[in-house]
Design an enzyme around this catalytic site. Structure first.
Site, PDB file in Angstrom:
ATOM      1  N   HIS A 130       0.808  -1.216   0.000  1.00 12.98           N
ATOM      2  CA  HIS A 130       0.000   0.000   0.000  1.00 12.98           C
ATOM      3  C   HIS A 130       0.842   1.268   0.000  1.00 12.98           C
ATOM      4  O   HIS A 130       0.377   2.324   0.396  1.00 12.98           O
ATOM      5  CB  HIS A 130      -0.953  -0.006   1.200  1.00 12.98           C
ATOM      6  CG  HIS A 130      -1.938  -1.134   1.150  1.00 12.98           C
ATOM      7  ND1 HIS A 130      -2.572  -1.627   2.266  1.00 12.98           N
ATOM      8  CD2 HIS A 130      -2.385  -1.898   0.111  1.00 12.98           C
ATOM      9  CE1 HIS A 130      -3.382  -2.633   1.915  1.00 12.98           C
ATOM     10  NE2 HIS A 130      -3.275  -2.815   0.620  1.00 12.98           N
ATOM     11  N   CYS A 213       6.328  19.517 -12.412  1.00 11.79           N
ATOM     12  CA  CYS A 213       5.384  20.169 -13.326  1.00 11.79           C
ATOM     13  C   CYS A 213       4.985  21.552 -12.823  1.00 11.79           C
ATOM     14  O   CYS A 213       4.374  22.348 -13.527  1.00 11.79           O
ATOM     15  CB  CYS A 213       4.136  19.308 -13.530  1.00 11.79           C
ATOM     16  SG  CYS A 213       3.131  19.140 -12.048  1.00 11.79           S
TER      17      CYS A 213
HETATM   18  C1  BV8 Z   1      -8.172  -2.172  -5.341  1.00 13.06           C
HETATM   19  C2  BV8 Z   1      -3.047   2.936   2.605  1.00 13.06           C
HETATM   20  C3  BV8 Z   1      -8.858  -2.376  -7.528  1.00 13.06           C
HETATM   21  C4  BV8 Z   1      -3.749   4.243   2.878  1.00 13.06           C
HETATM   22  C5  BV8 Z   1      -4.783   1.206   2.669  1.00 13.06           C
HETATM   23  C6  BV8 Z   1     -14.552  -0.276  -4.811  1.00 13.06           C
HETATM   24  C7  BV8 Z   1     -13.638   0.085  -5.798  1.00 13.06           C
HETATM   25  C8  BV8 Z   1     -12.384  -0.492  -5.891  1.00 13.06           C
HETATM   26  C9  BV8 Z   1     -11.998  -1.405  -4.938  1.00 13.06           C
HETATM   27  C10 BV8 Z   1     -12.905  -1.731  -3.943  1.00 13.06           C
HETATM   28  C11 BV8 Z   1     -14.184  -1.209  -3.867  1.00 13.06           C
HETATM   29  N1  BV8 Z   1     -14.827  -1.760  -2.798  1.00 13.06           N
HETATM   30  C12 BV8 Z   1     -14.002  -2.616  -2.169  1.00 13.06           C
HETATM   31  C13 BV8 Z   1     -12.845  -2.608  -2.863  1.00 13.06           C
HETATM   32  C14 BV8 Z   1     -11.668  -3.290  -2.568  1.00 13.06           C
HETATM   33  C15 BV8 Z   1     -10.920  -2.391  -1.581  1.00 13.06           C
HETATM   34  C16 BV8 Z   1     -11.140  -3.018  -0.226  1.00 13.06           C
HETATM   35  O1  BV8 Z   1     -10.542  -4.030   0.057  1.00 13.06           O
HETATM   36  N2  BV8 Z   1     -12.041  -2.418   0.584  1.00 13.06           N
HETATM   37  C17 BV8 Z   1     -12.324  -3.000   1.883  1.00 13.06           C
HETATM   38  C18 BV8 Z   1     -12.642  -1.891   2.887  1.00 13.06           C
HETATM   39  C19 BV8 Z   1     -13.495  -3.977   1.693  1.00 13.06           C
HETATM   40  N3  BV8 Z   1      -9.523  -2.423  -1.954  1.00 13.06           N
HETATM   41  C20 BV8 Z   1      -9.016  -1.423  -2.674  1.00 13.06           C
HETATM   42  O2  BV8 Z   1      -9.601  -0.423  -2.993  1.00 13.06           O
HETATM   43  C21 BV8 Z   1      -7.578  -1.681  -3.102  1.00 13.06           C
HETATM   44  N4  BV8 Z   1      -7.474  -1.445  -4.500  1.00 13.06           N
HETATM   45  O3  BV8 Z   1      -8.882  -3.094  -5.050  1.00 13.06           O
HETATM   46  O4  BV8 Z   1      -8.005  -1.735  -6.585  1.00 13.06           O
HETATM   47  C22 BV8 Z   1      -8.795  -1.559  -8.727  1.00 13.06           C
HETATM   48  C23 BV8 Z   1      -8.326  -2.169  -9.860  1.00 13.06           C
HETATM   49  C24 BV8 Z   1      -8.279  -1.424 -10.989  1.00 13.06           C
HETATM   50  C25 BV8 Z   1      -8.662  -0.090 -10.963  1.00 13.06           C
HETATM   51  C26 BV8 Z   1      -9.110   0.523  -9.787  1.00 13.06           C
HETATM   52  C27 BV8 Z   1      -9.171  -0.224  -8.640  1.00 13.06           C
HETATM   53  C28 BV8 Z   1      -6.656  -0.722  -2.385  1.00 13.06           C
HETATM   54  C29 BV8 Z   1      -6.702  -0.999  -0.899  1.00 13.06           C
HETATM   55  C30 BV8 Z   1      -5.598  -0.212  -0.197  1.00 13.06           C
HETATM   56  C31 BV8 Z   1      -6.214   0.833   0.727  1.00 13.06           C
HETATM   57  N5  BV8 Z   1      -5.153   1.510   1.462  1.00 13.06           N
HETATM   58  N6  BV8 Z   1      -3.766   1.849   3.269  1.00 13.06           N
HETATM   59  C32 BV8 Z   1      -3.661   4.637   4.327  1.00 13.06           C
HETATM   60  O5  BV8 Z   1      -3.080   3.875   5.134  1.00 13.06           O
HETATM   61  O6  BV8 Z   1      -4.160   5.722   4.634  1.00 13.06           O
HETATM   62  S1  BV8 Z   1      -5.591  -0.021   3.479  1.00 13.06           S
HETATM   63  C33 BV8 Z   1      -5.344   0.089   5.150  1.00 13.06           C
HETATM   64  O7  BV8 Z   1      -6.047  -1.036   5.679  1.00 13.06           O
HETATM   65  C34 BV8 Z   1      -3.937  -0.075   5.674  1.00 13.06           C
HETATM   66  O8  BV8 Z   1      -2.969  -0.369   4.697  1.00 13.06           O
HETATM   67  C35 BV8 Z   1      -4.096  -1.255   6.615  1.00 13.06           C
HETATM   68  O9  BV8 Z   1      -2.948  -1.948   6.836  1.00 13.06           O
HETATM   69  C36 BV8 Z   1      -5.066  -2.026   5.836  1.00 13.06           C
HETATM   70  C37 BV8 Z   1      -5.685  -3.229   6.387  1.00 13.06           C
HETATM   71  O10 BV8 Z   1      -6.069  -2.995   7.722  1.00 13.06           O
HETATM   72  P1  BV8 Z   1      -5.261  -3.790   8.853  1.00 13.06           P
HETATM   73  O11 BV8 Z   1      -3.808  -3.581   8.642  1.00 13.06           O
HETATM   74  O12 BV8 Z   1      -5.738  -5.191   8.893  1.00 13.06           O
HETATM   75  O13 BV8 Z   1      -5.651  -2.973  10.103  1.00 13.06           O
HETATM   76  P2  BV8 Z   1      -6.968  -3.162  10.984  1.00 13.06           P
HETATM   77  O14 BV8 Z   1      -7.034  -2.038  11.946  1.00 13.06           O
HETATM   78  O15 BV8 Z   1      -8.128  -3.464  10.089  1.00 13.06           O
HETATM   79  O16 BV8 Z   1      -6.700  -4.497  11.800  1.00 13.06           O
HETATM   80  C38 BV8 Z   1      -5.676  -4.518  12.779  1.00 13.06           C
HETATM   81  C39 BV8 Z   1      -5.608  -5.943  13.227  1.00 13.06           C
HETATM   82  O17 BV8 Z   1      -4.557  -6.069  14.168  1.00 13.06           O
HETATM   83  C40 BV8 Z   1      -6.875  -6.402  13.918  1.00 13.06           C
HETATM   84  O18 BV8 Z   1      -7.145  -7.731  13.516  1.00 13.06           O
HETATM   85  C41 BV8 Z   1      -6.503  -6.374  15.408  1.00 13.06           C
HETATM   86  O19 BV8 Z   1      -7.182  -7.362  16.144  1.00 13.06           O
HETATM   87  C42 BV8 Z   1      -5.030  -6.700  15.333  1.00 13.06           C
HETATM   88  N7  BV8 Z   1      -4.204  -6.163  16.422  1.00 13.06           N
HETATM   89  C43 BV8 Z   1      -4.355  -4.968  17.071  1.00 13.06           C
HETATM   90  N8  BV8 Z   1      -3.328  -4.816  17.946  1.00 13.06           N
HETATM   91  C44 BV8 Z   1      -2.526  -5.920  17.828  1.00 13.06           C
HETATM   92  C45 BV8 Z   1      -3.081  -6.780  16.856  1.00 13.06           C
HETATM   93  N9  BV8 Z   1      -2.527  -7.961  16.525  1.00 13.06           N
HETATM   94  C46 BV8 Z   1      -1.384  -8.298  17.146  1.00 13.06           C
HETATM   95  N10 BV8 Z   1      -0.781  -7.535  18.095  1.00 13.06           N
HETATM   96  C47 BV8 Z   1      -1.329  -6.343  18.446  1.00 13.06           C
HETATM   97  N11 BV8 Z   1      -0.743  -5.595  19.410  1.00 13.06           N
END
Ligand code: BV8
Length: 309
Positions: A130, A213
């Site tokens: 990402h 640019c």
């Molecule tokens: C794509 C950067 C296709 C930015 C991030 C409509 C249009 C297009 C795509 C989609 C759409 N609808 C859905 C999608 C797919 C979409 C998606 O997946 N949506 C989700 C919400 C359903 N994906 C995309 O859009 C991706 N692109 O599909 O492109 C495409 C193809 C052609 C043309 C156009 C498009 C792009 C996705 C990337 C988004 N950017 N980050 C920023 O950071 O600001 S994602 C963001 O979420 C972060 O990178 C983060 O890492 C990631 C995932 O979250 P997690 O890391 O899992 O974090 P979270 O808080 O959720 O969970 C933490 C976990 O840790 C928990 O389980 C918790 O219990 C645990 N935890 C907590 N503390 C601890 C721990 N574990 C161990 N020890 C601890 N101490």
């Protein structure tokens, strides 16, 4: 963890995991925000998660940047500031050590916080799916294409300096509160000018501009929702999977596995025979595990160095 039949519950003992690790060659890890929690960086969806208040799908999008580049840059400048003031923890270091020991190990990180690179993870074995908070690029990648990597200036422009600590609330809390108010306006599509926020609204000319640019704004070099992952990264990762006759082990560390295509790599690894070990604070985020797999509940910074030593 979805309830499976008891005989399919994953193992939780370290001994059987270590035994398998020692006989594993092709290993892949998927990292999420949870691995950086112990470094003091909030996760996105967990308890107190950063995005719990901000709603990722609104702020981490090109539309949010277009609607209010000042708000978007304040959100990212705040995260740059926090990440720069955080340190890699023992989990980041243990994975870097494993990569040095095993050239057949690849880390896929969803995190943009820069902590895995700062932990000394061999760059060829670390794929930032990402992007990074510390890459900045021209808004118009198609016509201009300017990108600057490893830009650690904080703040990136003076106008993005955090409100000074001596204005009552600590700057971070003040900023978070103000952004949250503005974000709700964004979500409602209301005219954000009527949202009374302490956040200084930053004029466009005070935001970072593209030096190439000289026309467009610079934007954070992260992948937003609705944007494709970097082409070079995607092809490196698919090459690695294609070259893997068999994958012995997949580590899934600190991720809710909700974001795609990143979360899809676990199924890809399984299809190549991988046994999966999940490290997470929350059983609910350790899904589809079988008795071939492992689930280690707790803090990644404690567990990962333990199971990889
Ligand atoms: C794509 C950067 C296709 C930015 C991030 C409509 C249009 C297009 C795509 C989609 C759409 N609808 C859905 C999608 C797919 C979409 C998606 O997946 N949506 C989700 C919400 C359903 N994906 C995309 O859009 C991706 N692109 O599909 O492109 C495409 C193809 C052609 C043309 C156009 C498009 C792009 C996705 C990337 C988004 N950017 N980050 C920023 O950071 O600001 S994602 C963001 O979420 C972060 O990178 C983060 O890492 C990631 C995932 O979250 P997690 O890391 O899992 O974090 P979270 O808080 O959720 O969970 C933490 C976990 O840790 C928990 O389980 C918790 O219990 C645990 N935890 C907590 N503390 C601890 C721990 N574990 C161990 N020890 C601890 N101490």
């Amino acid at each position: 963890m979805s309830r499976t039949k008891t005989d399919e519950m994953p193992a939780t003992d370290v001994a059987s995991f270590v035994h398998h690790l020692q006989s594993s060659k092709r290993i892949v890890a998927l990292l999420g925000a949870g691995i950086s929690a112990s470094s003091g960086l909030p996760t996105f969806r967990g308890a107190g998660g950063l995005w719990r208040t901000y709603d990722a799908t609104m702020l981490a999008t090109p539309e949010a940047f277009e609607a209010d580049p000042g708000l978007s840059w304040q959100f990212y400048s705040y995260r740059r500031h926090m990440a720069l003031n955080a340190n890699p923890n023992r989990a980041h270091l243990a994975l870097a050590e494993l990569a040095r020991r095993n050239p057949d190990f690849l880390t896929l990180s969803q995190n943009v916080d820069g902590l895995s690179p700062r932990a000394g993870h061999p760059p060829a074995q670390l794929k930032l799916l990402h992007g990074s908070l510390f890459d900045v690029k021209c808004w118009d990648q198609y016509r201009c294409g300017y990108i600057r990597r490893n830009d650690f200036t904080d703040p990136i422009v003076p106008a993005l300096g955090l409100p000074s600590e001596n204005e009552g609330l600590p700057a971070d809390a003040q900023l978070k509160e103000a952004i949250q108010k503005k974000k709700h306006a964004l979500v409602r599509g209301a005219d954000i000018s009527d949202v009374n926020v302490q956040l200084p609204s930053i004029s466009r000319e005070d935001l970072p501009h593209c030096p190439q640019c000289k026309k467009n704004l610079l934007r954070p070099g992260v992948v937003w929702f609705g944007e494709s992952l970097p082409g070079d990264v995607m092809s490196d990762v698919s090459d690695w999977f294609q070259q893997s006759e068999q994958i012995d082990l997949m580590l899934v560390i600190g991720t809710s596995s909700k974001v795609y295509p990143a979360a899809g790599y676990t199924q890809l690894a399984r299809a190549k025979g991988a046994r999966v070990a999940v490290v997470n604070m929350d059983r609910g985020d350790a899904r589809e595990l079988t008795k071939r797999d492992w689930f280690f509940e707790g803090d990644a910074a404690t567990i990962v160095p333990e199971i990889l030593k």
